[in-house]
Scaffold this motif. Structure first.
Motif, mmCIF file in Angstrom:
data_model
loop_
_atom_site.group_PDB
_atom_site.id
_atom_site.type_symbol
_atom_site.label_atom_id
_atom_site.label_comp_id
_atom_site.label_asym_id
_atom_site.label_seq_id
_atom_site.Cartn_x
_atom_site.Cartn_y
_atom_site.Cartn_z
ATOM 1 N N UNK A 1 7.039 -10.144 4.681
ATOM 2 C CA UNK A 1 5.765 -10.696 4.230
ATOM 3 C C UNK A 1 5.908 -12.144 3.766
ATOM 4 N N UNK A 2 7.039 -12.486 3.163
ATOM 5 C CA UNK A 2 7.271 -13.859 2.747
ATOM 6 C C UNK A 2 7.396 -14.771 3.964
ATOM 7 N N UNK B 1 4.370 -5.300 -4.551
ATOM 8 C CA UNK B 1 4.819 -5.442 -5.939
ATOM 9 C C UNK B 1 4.313 -4.285 -6.788
ATOM 10 N N UNK B 2 3.052 -3.953 -6.549
ATOM 11 C CA UNK B 2 2.446 -2.872 -7.324
ATOM 12 C C UNK B 2 3.047 -1.519 -6.979
ATOM 13 N N UNK B 3 3.308 -1.308 -5.691
ATOM 14 C CA UNK B 3 3.823 -0.012 -5.234
ATOM 15 C C UNK B 3 5.275 0.191 -5.613
ATOM 16 N N UNK B 4 6.081 -0.874 -5.539
ATOM 17 C CA UNK B 4 7.491 -0.761 -5.861
ATOM 18 C C UNK B 4 8.220 0.175 -4.907
ATOM 19 N N UNK B 5 9.329 0.709 -5.334
ATOM 20 C CA UNK B 5 10.078 1.660 -4.517
ATOM 21 C C UNK B 5 10.493 1.062 -3.179
ATOM 22 N N UNK B 6 10.323 1.854 -2.126
ATOM 23 C CA UNK B 6 10.697 1.420 -0.790
ATOM 24 C C UNK B 6 9.825 0.278 -0.288
ATOM 25 N N UNK B 7 8.605 0.191 -0.793
ATOM 26 C CA UNK B 7 7.691 -0.847 -0.331
ATOM 27 C C UNK B 7 8.225 -2.254 -0.606
ATOM 28 N N UNK B 8 9.031 -2.403 -1.657
ATOM 29 C CA UNK B 8 9.526 -3.724 -2.016
ATOM 30 C C UNK B 8 10.413 -4.312 -0.922
ATOM 31 N N UNK B 9 10.898 -3.460 -0.025
ATOM 32 C CA UNK B 9 11.737 -3.934 1.076
ATOM 33 C C UNK B 9 10.937 -4.771 2.086
#
Length: 247
Positions: free
Chosen positions: A107-108, A94-102
């Motif tokens: 993770x869920x 969440x904090x990193x955003x960008x591609x990390x949100x994928x």
């Protein structure tokens, strides 16, 4: 044994069936005042491993000490660790955003598996007790509703045992209170999080993953289920029912 709080029951209901609530009690189903077992760890995150409310060998000859130790200190501890890691990793993406949100989907999924495993095990440990088993007290609420909703205690036992025996692969059989119909239901969970029912409160659960019984029973799941009924803590089940009903 202390009474089960309504908050604990509703917290576990919010996890079983796939509803994930990170505010669930960190000692879900834990018996107050129990001495920590040797492997109990404080955890590193919102979830902690509760101690067993009895010694590893206290459920013998029905459930063996070695299995209890491995089951609690290794398997359950692993679900606690996995849930905490998933919560931390989700915060990072969440904090990193960008591609990390994928990574949210993966993770869920990890959170669902591990947190559901943690919640069910917390109920499982207190559902059992030394010198327990048999039928619930005839005057108890759980006894009255088992007869009302399943026809008899024996009919319930047969249904619950069949549900446990017929879980495909690893998973659970669950006796739950359904607040919508105001009745008891029996469901199954495959793994920890699949095939559950939304919104119900688990009252009595049996773990039928092989790690729960293989050292003593090998592939004889039916024998393990029979042994489990000899250690059912009906006082705990009745307290959970009362908490779920708000009475």
């Amino acid at each position: 044994m202390s009474d089960v709080s309504r908050r604990e029951v509703l917290g576990s209901a919010a996890i079983v069936g796939g509803i994930l609530v990170t505010g669930v009690s960190t000692a879900l189903g834990q018996t107050a005042g129990a001495a920590p077992s040797a492997g109990a760890q404080p955890g590193d995150g919102p979830y902690t491993l509760p101690p067993l409310p009895y010694d590893y060998a206290d459920l013998e000859p029905h459930l063996d000490a070695q299995t209890m130790k491995l089951h609690h200190d290794i398997h359950h501890a692993g679900y606690v660790k996995g849930a905490n890691e998933a919560v931390a990793a989700l915060a990072q993406v969440r904090s990193a955003g960008g591609e990390e949100i994928k990574k949210v989907r993966t993770l869920t999924d990890a959170l669902s598996f591990n947190l559901s495993g943690h919640a069910l095990h917390c109920v499982f440990w207190t559902n059992m007790a030394p010198k327990a088993g048999g039928d619930p007290d005839a005057g108890s609420e759980i006894s009255k509703l088992l007869v009302r909703d399943f026809g008899s205690i024996d009919a319930f036992r047969g249904h619950f045992g069949a549900a446990a025996a017929q879980v495909q692969g690893g998973g659970w059989a669950i006796l739950a209170w359904d607040p919508l119909a105001q009745r008891l239901l029996i469901s199954q969970a495959e793994k920890h999080q699949n095939c559950g029912l939304w919104g119900v409160a688990p009252l009595l659960v049996i773990d039928v993953w092989e790690h729960a019984y293989y050292l003593k029973f090998q592939n004889r799941r039916a024998d393990y289920i029979k042994a489990f009924f000899n250690v059912v803590n009906w006082g705990d089940v009745d307290a959970r029912l009362k908490a779920a009903r708000g009475v």
